[in-house]
Motif scaffolding. Structure first.
Motif, mmCIF file in Angstrom:
data_model
loop_
_atom_site.group_PDB
_atom_site.id
_atom_site.type_symbol
_atom_site.label_atom_id
_atom_site.label_comp_id
_atom_site.label_asym_id
_atom_site.label_seq_id
_atom_site.Cartn_x
_atom_site.Cartn_y
_atom_site.Cartn_z
ATOM 1 N N CYS A 63 0.820 -1.217 0.000
ATOM 2 C CA CYS A 63 0.000 0.000 0.000
ATOM 3 C C CYS A 63 0.856 1.270 0.000
ATOM 4 O O CYS A 63 0.355 2.356 -0.292
ATOM 5 N N HIS A 73 -1.042 -6.930 0.695
ATOM 6 C CA HIS A 73 -2.509 -6.909 0.663
ATOM 7 C C HIS A 73 -3.035 -7.731 -0.513
ATOM 8 O O HIS A 73 -2.453 -7.767 -1.573
ATOM 9 N N CYS A 113 3.018 -4.491 5.476
ATOM 10 C CA CYS A 113 3.370 -4.918 4.116
ATOM 11 C C CYS A 113 4.683 -4.306 3.650
ATOM 12 O O CYS A 113 5.297 -4.790 2.704
ATOM 13 N N CYS A 172 3.015 0.304 7.575
ATOM 14 C CA CYS A 172 2.189 -0.892 7.376
ATOM 15 C C CYS A 172 3.076 -2.127 7.390
ATOM 16 O O CYS A 172 4.225 -2.077 6.936
HETATM 17 ZN ZN LIG Z 1 0.100 -2.102 3.518
#
Ligand SMILES: [Zn+2]
Length: 120
Positions: A36, A51, A43, A41
């Motif tokens: 993202c 995601h 990720c 985050c």
């Molecule tokens: Zn993310």
């Protein structure tokens, strides 16, 4: 039944199969995972925490790739439509092949002076 009659029957069988084709769409189903971009985050530092899955159908249209995003609940129907398109292509290939053999058999029969049905 002559060889040409058998070929015509094979061609007509393929032709009749077209009527059985249901909803179809060309393309391939793609499943992707994304980052993202938010620095905090999970990720950002963990590939396994990206995601997704995100689903889309991709296909070439007039030389460009066209992508259609799908919701997860739309994937099942889309896969059936993609499979149906593959079936359409297989029937089309068989129809073209059989049609070619019919025309070639007629051409050779004419060359050899055999009587040829000109109907259809
Ligand atoms: Zn993310």
């Amino acid at each position: 039944m002559t060889d040409i009659d058998q070929l015509i029957e094979r061609r007509d069988h393929a032709l009749a199969q077209f009527a059985t084709i249901g909803d179809m769409r060309p393309g391939t189903l793609q499943v992707t995972y994304s980052k993202c971009g938010k620095p905090n985050c999970r990720c950002a530092c963990d590939e396994a925490a990206r995601h997704g899955p995100h689903y889309m159908v991709s296909r070439s249209l007039e030389g460009r790739m066209k992508h259609t995003r799908l919701r997860p609940e739309e994937v099942g129907a889309a896969q059936e439509q993609l499979d149906e398109y593959e079936r359409f292509q297989a029937i089309s290939t068989e129809f073209i092949r059989a049609s070619e053999e019919v025309t070639e058999a007629r051409r050779l029969a004419l060359r050899n002076g055999d009587p040829v049905k000109k109907k259809r």
